[in-house]
Design an enzyme around this catalytic site. Structure first.
Site, PDB file in Angstrom:
ATOM      1  NE  ARG A 104      -3.581   2.544   0.684  1.00 25.12           N
ATOM      2  CZ  ARG A 104      -3.374   3.779   0.347  1.00 25.12           C
ATOM      3  NH1 ARG A 104      -2.351   4.120  -0.299  1.00 25.12           N
ATOM      4  NH2 ARG A 104      -4.407   4.699   0.826  1.00 25.12           N
ATOM      5  CG  HIS A 107      -0.821   6.223   2.731  1.00 27.99           C
ATOM      6  ND1 HIS A 107      -0.142   4.906   2.644  1.00 27.99           N
ATOM      7  CD2 HIS A 107      -1.823   6.148   3.563  1.00 27.99           C
ATOM      8  CE1 HIS A 107      -0.943   4.123   3.325  1.00 27.99           C
ATOM      9  NE2 HIS A 107      -1.921   4.940   4.027  1.00 27.99           N
ATOM     10  CG  HIS A 109      -4.743   8.336   6.164  1.00 25.66           C
ATOM     11  ND1 HIS A 109      -5.045   8.111   4.956  1.00 25.66           N
ATOM     12  CD2 HIS A 109      -3.949   7.340   6.471  1.00 25.66           C
ATOM     13  CE1 HIS A 109      -4.933   6.806   4.763  1.00 25.66           C
ATOM     14  NE2 HIS A 109      -3.988   6.420   5.602  1.00 25.66           N
ATOM     15  CD  GLU A 113      -3.944   3.326   8.380  1.00 27.59           C
ATOM     16  OE1 GLU A 113      -3.960   4.339   7.483  1.00 27.59           O
ATOM     17  OE2 GLU A 113      -3.247   2.263   8.109  1.00 27.59           O
ATOM     18  CG  HIS A 152       0.869   5.127   7.238  1.00 30.07           C
ATOM     19  ND1 HIS A 152       0.553   6.351   7.948  1.00 30.07           N
ATOM     20  CD2 HIS A 152      -0.012   4.415   6.998  1.00 30.07           C
ATOM     21  CE1 HIS A 152      -1.021   6.452   7.305  1.00 30.07           C
ATOM     22  NE2 HIS A 152      -1.022   5.061   7.004  1.00 30.07           N
ATOM     23  CD  GLU A 175      -7.873   3.571   1.765  1.00 31.23           C
ATOM     24  OE1 GLU A 175      -6.694   3.250   1.078  1.00 31.23           O
ATOM     25  OE2 GLU A 175      -7.412   4.370   2.834  1.00 31.23           O
ATOM     26  CG  HIS A 291     -20.857   2.191  24.271  1.00 30.41           C
ATOM     27  ND1 HIS A 291     -20.089   1.492  25.003  1.00 30.41           N
ATOM     28  CD2 HIS A 291     -21.480   1.284  23.588  1.00 30.41           C
ATOM     29  CE1 HIS A 291     -19.935   0.171  24.552  1.00 30.41           C
ATOM     30  NE2 HIS A 291     -21.144   0.167  23.692  1.00 30.41           N
ATOM     31  CD  GLU A 296     -21.117  -0.372  20.082  1.00 28.87           C
ATOM     32  OE1 GLU A 296     -20.903  -1.711  19.860  1.00 28.87           O
ATOM     33  OE2 GLU A 296     -21.748  -0.188  21.104  1.00 28.87           O
ATOM     34  CG  HIS A 335     -26.542  -1.189  21.971  1.00 28.49           C
ATOM     35  ND1 HIS A 335     -26.017   0.077  22.474  1.00 28.49           N
ATOM     36  CD2 HIS A 335     -25.240  -1.889  21.640  1.00 28.49           C
ATOM     37  CE1 HIS A 335     -24.819   0.164  22.760  1.00 28.49           C
ATOM     38  NE2 HIS A 335     -24.284  -0.949  22.111  1.00 28.49           N
TER      39      HIS A 335
END
Length: 397
Positions: A104, A107, A109, A113, A152, A175, A291, A296, A335
Site C-alpha cells: 500500500r 502515504h 492521512h 488510522e 506510513h 481511501e 456508551h 459505537e 442496545h
C-alpha cells in the site's frame, strides 16, 4: 382475547400493537409482490420484527459485502464511509487485501488510522514528527494505530499476504482522499525536487506519473534488517504503534464469552480511538448497555447476530448482522447483541474516544435502592436480588 392478552403483556405497549403475534389470518403475513428471499433471509428480524419493536431509526446497518472493490494489481480495497452510510459521522472503515509482497503506497492521512488484522501478516512502517521511525510485523488479531499526519506504508508478508480492517476517526475520510507520495512527486517541478534532495533533476526522469496505491513487489528483507536500517540516534518512538488484542487477556469474561479492550490506557499511542473485541458463545448475549462517551461503530468478523437498539420516542428497532457487516449506534442509545447462530459470534466495537466506557443496565439496577427499582418494574425485591450484578460484558449462559 388470548392473542390480545399476549400482545399486551409481551408486545409493543403502544397502540395499535405490532408484530406477528397479532396476526389471526396467516395469509395476511405473506409477501405476494416482488421481493428477494435471498436478501430478506439475511434479516429475519427485519422481515418479522419482535412485537416489542416500535417506530423507526436511521439505518444502522451497512456492509462491506456490497461495497464496490477498488482492485489493483496486488490487492484491493472497499470502504464504508458517511457518504454511503450517513449515520456514521465519527468513524469510516476500509477493508483491504494485500498479496504477499504487495505494498500500500507510502502515504499519510488527515485522520488517525486504526487497524485490526483479520488474516495473514503485514509489515508496517511509520515515522513520527521527531524523526523516530518504527518498523513492525503484525498478524491476525493484532492492531496498529497511526496518528493523523504520520507517514506510513503497509506490505503483505508471506505466505499469502494479509487482509485488515482500517478505521479512521472521521466518518468522511475516504481511501480516495489519501495524501500519496508518488502524486506529490509527479506534481512537483523537477528543479524543486532536485533542490530539495540535493541531486540532479535528471534523477527523477522515470518517476511514475500516476499514483501506485496498491502494487506488487518483492517480499521485504528480514524485520531485524529493516529495523536496523531506519534507526535514529534519538531512539525508537516512546509508545509502540502496534498492539496484540486477540491473543491478549480478557478485560471481562464469563461462561458466555469475553470482552478484550484496547484504548489509551493500555495501547498508549491510540489517543483518539478505543475498541473492544467481543466474543459471544452460542445462545449468549452482549448485555444490555450503552456508551456515554462516544458513538459505537461495529464490525462483524464471525457468526450471526441480532441487535436491538432503543431510542427516545420510544423507538426500538431490531436487525441482523453477519460477517463483513457494519453497525452504528449513537452515543447513549441502549442496545444488546445476541448470538443467534451455532458458532461463536465475534465482532469489534470501535469508538472515537481515548478510553472505552460503557454502562450496563444490570449494573445500574443492582446499584439502585431495591425499593426504587421495584416501584418502577413491579418486580419483587427477592427477584431483583437475583439480577446479574455489575457489568459482565457478556451475559453468562
Amino acid at each position: 382475547m388470548a392473542t390480545s392478552a399476549r400482545a399486551a403483556s409481551f408486545g409493543n405497549p403502544d397502540e395499535p400493537p405490532q408484530g406477528t403475534i397479532n396476526i389471526t389470518r396467516p395469509a395476511d403475513l405473506t409477501i405476494p409482490g416482488p421481493h428477494s428471499d435471498a436478501i430478506s433471509g439475511q434479516f429475519p428480524t427485519s422481515l418479522s420484527p419482535p412485537a416489542t419493536d416500535v417506530g423507526s431509526l436511521p439505518q444502522f446497518w451497512a456492509s462491506f459485502n456490497n461495497a464496490q472493490r477498488r482492485i489493483q494489481n496486488g490487492g484491493w480495497a472497499r470502504q464504508v464511509t458517511q457518504e454511503n452510510f450517513p449515520i456514521s459521522t465519527t468513524i469510516s472503515g476500509v477493508d483491504m487485501r494485500l498479496g504477499a509482497g504487495a505494498i500500500r503506497e507510502m502515504h499519510w492521512h488527515q485522520a488517525a488510522e486504526w487497524a485490526y488484522v483479520t488474516y495473514g501478516s503485514c509489515r508496517i512502517t511509520v515515522l513520527d514528527p521527531q524523526g523516530r521511525a518504527s518498523v513492525a510485523d503484525v498478524k491476525a488479531g493484532d492492531l496498529w494505530y497511526f496518528p493523523a499526519g504520520y507517514p506510513h506504508s503497509l506490505q503483505g508478508l508471506g505466505p499469502d499476504g494479509t487482509q485488515f480492517l482500517l478505521c479512521f476517526d472521521d466518518g468522511k475520510q475516504s481511501e480516495y482522499s489519501t495524501l500519496l507520495v508518488n502524486e506529490w512527486f509527479a506534481h512537483t517541478p523537477p528543479d524543486v525536487l532536485a533542490l530539495n534532495f540535493g541531486v540532479p533533476a535528471e534523477t527523477f526522469k522515470n518517476i511514475p506519473l500516476h499514483d501506485l496505491y496498491i502494487f506488487p513487489s518483492d517480499l521485504p528483507q528480514s524485520l531485524a534488517a529493516d529495523q536496523k536500517q531506519v534507526e535514529n540516534p534519538l531512539g525508537p518512538p516512546p509508545n509502540p504503534f502496534v498492539f496484540t488484542l486477540a491473543d491478549g487477556p480478557a478485560t471481562k469474561q464469563t461462561k458466555g464469552g469475553k470482552v478484550q479492550i484496547a484504548d489509551s490506557t493500555n495501547f498508549k499511542v491510540a489517543t483518539t480511538i478505543a475498541a473492544a473485541l467481543v466474543t459471544v458463545h452460542p445462545s449468549g448475549m452482549r448485555e444490555m448497555h450503552w456508551h456515554p462517551n462516544a458513538d459505537e461503530w461495529q464490525y462483524y468478523i464471525k457468526g450471526t447476530a441480532q441487535m436491538g437498539v432503543f431510542q427516545t420516542g420510544p423507538n426500538a428497532v431490531t436487525t441482523n448482522f453477519n460477517p463483513g457487516d457494519v453497525g452504528y449506534i449513537k452515543r447513549n442509545l441502549g442496545h444488546y447483541i445476541k448470538n443467534v447462530g451455532s458458532d461463536d459470534l465475534v465482532f469489534l466495537e470501535v469508538f472515537r474516544a481515548p478510553e472505552y466506557q460503557d454502562v450496563a443496565l444490570s449494573d445500574w439496577l443492582t446499584h439502585t435502592p431495591t425499593q426504587m427499582v421495584t416501584a418502577h418494574l413491579n418486580v419483587p425485591a427477592d427477584t431483583i436480588a437475583k439480577f446479574t450484578k455489575a457489568s459482565v460484558g457478556v451475559v453468562p449462559v
